[in-house]
Every structure is written in C-alpha cells, then in structure tokens.
Design a protein around this motif. Structure first.
Motif, PDB file in Angstrom:
ATOM      1  N   PHE A 183      47.089  29.947 -19.177  1.00 49.50           N
ATOM      2  CA  PHE A 183      47.403  31.024 -17.987  1.00 49.50           C
ATOM      3  C   PHE A 183      47.895  32.294 -18.815  1.00 49.50           C
ATOM      4  O   PHE A 183      47.354  33.463 -18.526  1.00 49.50           O
ATOM      5  CB  PHE A 183      48.420  30.518 -16.974  1.00 49.50           C
ATOM      6  N   LEU A 184      48.770  32.175 -19.766  1.00 51.69           N
ATOM      7  CA  LEU A 184      49.242  33.481 -20.418  1.00 51.69           C
ATOM      8  C   LEU A 184      48.630  33.802 -21.560  1.00 51.69           C
ATOM      9  O   LEU A 184      48.447  34.965 -21.811  1.00 51.69           O
ATOM     10  CB  LEU A 184      50.846  33.484 -20.671  1.00 51.69           C
ATOM     11  N   ARG A 185      48.356  32.724 -22.481  1.00 53.93           N
ATOM     12  CA  ARG A 185      47.565  33.378 -23.715  1.00 53.93           C
ATOM     13  C   ARG A 185      46.199  32.864 -23.924  1.00 53.93           C
ATOM     14  O   ARG A 185      45.644  32.687 -24.851  1.00 53.93           O
ATOM     15  CB  ARG A 185      48.391  32.570 -24.839  1.00 53.93           C
ATOM     16  N   GLY A 186      45.465  32.656 -22.816  1.00 50.88           N
ATOM     17  CA  GLY A 186      44.085  32.297 -22.722  1.00 50.88           C
ATOM     18  C   GLY A 186      43.152  33.229 -23.120  1.00 50.88           C
ATOM     19  O   GLY A 186      43.668  34.503 -23.216  1.00 50.88           O
ATOM     20  N   ARG A 187      42.110  32.895 -23.607  1.00 50.71           N
ATOM     21  CA  ARG A 187      40.946  33.768 -23.954  1.00 50.71           C
ATOM     22  C   ARG A 187      39.869  33.779 -23.153  1.00 50.71           C
ATOM     23  O   ARG A 187      39.426  32.493 -22.791  1.00 50.71           O
ATOM     24  CB  ARG A 187      40.416  33.384 -25.411  1.00 50.71           C
ATOM     25  N   SER A 188      39.224  34.742 -22.775  1.00 47.31           N
ATOM     26  CA  SER A 188      38.073  34.846 -21.863  1.00 47.31           C
ATOM     27  C   SER A 188      37.111  35.921 -22.578  1.00 47.31           C
ATOM     28  O   SER A 188      37.398  36.799 -23.061  1.00 47.31           O
ATOM     29  CB  SER A 188      38.721  35.606 -20.501  1.00 47.31           C
ATOM     30  N   ALA A 189      35.841  35.512 -22.485  1.00 48.35           N
ATOM     31  CA  ALA A 189      34.797  36.184 -22.800  1.00 48.35           C
ATOM     32  C   ALA A 189      33.446  35.721 -22.004  1.00 48.35           C
ATOM     33  O   ALA A 189      33.506  34.534 -21.544  1.00 48.35           O
ATOM     34  CB  ALA A 189      34.395  35.916 -24.468  1.00 48.35           C
ATOM     35  N   GLY A 190      32.459  36.624 -22.199  1.00 48.82           N
ATOM     36  CA  GLY A 190      31.525  36.252 -21.401  1.00 48.82           C
ATOM     37  C   GLY A 190      30.000  37.304 -21.500  1.00 48.82           C
ATOM     38  O   GLY A 190      30.244  38.017 -22.370  1.00 48.82           O
ATOM     39  N   VAL A 191      29.164  37.251 -20.570  1.00 50.25           N
ATOM     40  CA  VAL A 191      27.845  37.911 -20.765  1.00 50.25           C
ATOM     41  C   VAL A 191      27.673  38.480 -19.299  1.00 50.25           C
ATOM     42  O   VAL A 191      27.514  37.643 -18.238  1.00 50.25           O
ATOM     43  CB  VAL A 191      26.671  37.178 -21.172  1.00 50.25           C
ATOM     44  N   ASP A 192      27.399  39.841 -19.194  1.00 48.42           N
ATOM     45  CA  ASP A 192      26.857  40.622 -17.896  1.00 48.42           C
ATOM     46  C   ASP A 192      25.447  40.540 -17.889  1.00 48.42           C
ATOM     47  O   ASP A 192      24.961  41.108 -19.017  1.00 48.42           O
ATOM     48  CB  ASP A 192      27.624  41.650 -17.479  1.00 48.42           C
ATOM     49  N   VAL A 193      24.620  40.061 -17.015  1.00 48.31           N
ATOM     50  CA  VAL A 193      23.324  40.240 -16.818  1.00 48.31           C
ATOM     51  C   VAL A 193      23.103  41.419 -16.124  1.00 48.31           C
ATOM     52  O   VAL A 193      23.477  41.321 -14.960  1.00 48.31           O
ATOM     53  CB  VAL A 193      22.514  39.122 -16.202  1.00 48.31           C
ATOM     54  N   MET A 194      22.628  42.659 -16.459  1.00 46.08           N
ATOM     55  CA  MET A 194      22.699  43.677 -15.615  1.00 46.08           C
ATOM     56  C   MET A 194      21.322  43.962 -14.964  1.00 46.08           C
ATOM     57  O   MET A 194      20.508  43.108 -15.110  1.00 46.08           O
ATOM     58  CB  MET A 194      22.757  44.926 -16.628  1.00 46.08           C
ATOM     59  N   GLY A 195      21.260  44.788 -13.793  1.00 43.70           N
ATOM     60  CA  GLY A 195      20.180  44.827 -12.993  1.00 43.70           C
ATOM     61  C   GLY A 195      18.888  45.201 -13.453  1.00 43.70           C
ATOM     62  O   GLY A 195      17.800  44.930 -12.985  1.00 43.70           O
ATOM     63  N   ASP A 196      18.980  45.607 -14.863  1.00 44.17           N
ATOM     64  CA  ASP A 196      17.573  45.925 -15.299  1.00 44.17           C
ATOM     65  C   ASP A 196      17.086  44.632 -16.412  1.00 44.17           C
ATOM     66  O   ASP A 196      16.304  45.018 -16.993  1.00 44.17           O
ATOM     67  CB  ASP A 196      17.822  47.076 -16.266  1.00 44.17           C
ATOM     68  N   GLY A 197      17.962  43.639 -16.192  1.00 45.47           N
ATOM     69  CA  GLY A 197      17.709  42.529 -17.077  1.00 45.47           C
ATOM     70  C   GLY A 197      18.285  42.495 -18.513  1.00 45.47           C
ATOM     71  O   GLY A 197      18.369  41.536 -19.403  1.00 45.47           O
ATOM     72  N   SER A 198      18.972  43.846 -18.757  1.00 42.66           N
ATOM     73  CA  SER A 198      19.938  43.615 -20.269  1.00 42.66           C
ATOM     74  C   SER A 198      21.075  42.555 -20.168  1.00 42.66           C
ATOM     75  O   SER A 198      21.615  42.346 -19.062  1.00 42.66           O
ATOM     76  CB  SER A 198      19.968  45.086 -20.637  1.00 42.66           C
ATOM     77  N   MET A 199      21.587  42.392 -21.344  1.00 41.26           N
ATOM     78  CA  MET A 199      22.718  41.549 -21.340  1.00 41.26           C
ATOM     79  C   MET A 199      23.782  42.275 -22.229  1.00 41.26           C
ATOM     80  O   MET A 199      23.514  42.692 -23.205  1.00 41.26           O
ATOM     81  CB  MET A 199      22.350  40.231 -22.099  1.00 41.26           C
ATOM     82  N   VAL A 200      25.012  42.406 -21.633  1.00 46.34           N
ATOM     83  CA  VAL A 200      26.167  42.798 -22.328  1.00 46.34           C
ATOM     84  C   VAL A 200      27.267  41.988 -22.359  1.00 46.34           C
ATOM     85  O   VAL A 200      27.614  41.127 -21.372  1.00 46.34           O
ATOM     86  CB  VAL A 200      26.645  44.132 -21.248  1.00 46.34           C
ATOM     87  N   ALA A 201      27.747  41.550 -23.610  1.00 45.83           N
ATOM     88  CA  ALA A 201      28.676  40.525 -23.982  1.00 45.83           C
ATOM     89  C   ALA A 201      29.943  41.533 -23.832  1.00 45.83           C
ATOM     90  O   ALA A 201      30.108  42.766 -23.849  1.00 45.83           O
ATOM     91  CB  ALA A 201      28.623  40.237 -25.331  1.00 45.83           C
ATOM     92  N   PHE A 202      31.225  40.477 -23.345  1.00 41.88           N
ATOM     93  CA  PHE A 202      32.401  41.153 -23.112  1.00 41.88           C
ATOM     94  C   PHE A 202      33.595  40.139 -23.353  1.00 41.88           C
ATOM     95  O   PHE A 202      33.376  39.114 -23.516  1.00 41.88           O
ATOM     96  CB  PHE A 202      32.603  41.810 -21.784  1.00 41.88           C
ATOM     97  N   SER A 203      34.518  40.844 -23.509  1.00 42.09           N
ATOM     98  CA  SER A 203      35.755  39.825 -23.831  1.00 42.09           C
ATOM     99  C   SER A 203      36.893  40.229 -22.895  1.00 42.09           C
ATOM    100  O   SER A 203      37.032  41.590 -22.603  1.00 42.09           O
ATOM    101  CB  SER A 203      36.452  39.894 -25.445  1.00 42.09           C
ATOM    102  N   GLY A 204      37.834  39.300 -22.644  1.00 42.19           N
ATOM    103  CA  GLY A 204      38.728  39.853 -21.800  1.00 42.19           C
ATOM    104  C   GLY A 204      38.641  39.274 -20.317  1.00 42.19           C
ATOM    105  O   GLY A 204      37.272  39.200 -20.039  1.00 42.19           O
TER     106      GLY A 204
END
Length: 80
Positions: A34-55
């Motif tokens: 809950f408080l000290r967890g880590r999150s990250a992922g990938v957004d697939v954009m509408g044009d098909g490109s991928m953007v990695a993110f953290s938080g």
C-alpha cells in the motif's frame, strides 16, 4: 487481452487529441504494497506506439536504453 484493428481516431474535446495522445490499452504491474509499493507499466497509444512508465497515480515516462523494449524498461524499474 486487448485487441483493436487500426489506430484510434482523432478526438476533439476542449482541444484536439491525436491518436498518439490517446491511450488505447494499459498494462500496469504493482508490487501490491500500500505505502511503499512499486508500480510500472506500458501504455499502448492510439497510433500503436508503446510508452513505458513508472508510478501509479503520478506516472513518469521511462526511457528505453539501447535495444531495450518498453517491457525491458518496466522490468528494470521494478527491479531497482
């Protein structure tokens, strides 16, 4: 599984949003703490490109290094 044929269309809602501005799908991985967890992922954009993110709530883009993929950048962020 997220699947779509073709790009998302442009959108006009108070301003113009191009397909590259719109998120078509999101994959997010969280450590589950809950408080000290880590999150990250990938957004697939509408044009098909991928953007990695953290938080979780406040997402920060992750830069890929060399021949890294967006998924490699997510792995690196979660291992740090």
């Amino acid at each position: 599984m997220a699947r779509r044929d073709g790009a998302l269309p442009a959108l006009n809602a108070l301003r113009d949003f191009e397909p590259s501005d719109r998120v078509s799908a999101r994959l997010e991985i969280s450590s589950g703490r809950f408080l000290r967890g880590r999150s990250a992922g990938v957004d697939v954009m509408g044009d098909g490109s991928m953007v990695a993110f953290s938080g979780g709530v406040s997402r920060q883009p992750l830069e890929t290094r060399g021949r890294e993929t967006a998924f490699d950048a997510v792995r690196r962020a979660l291992e740090a």
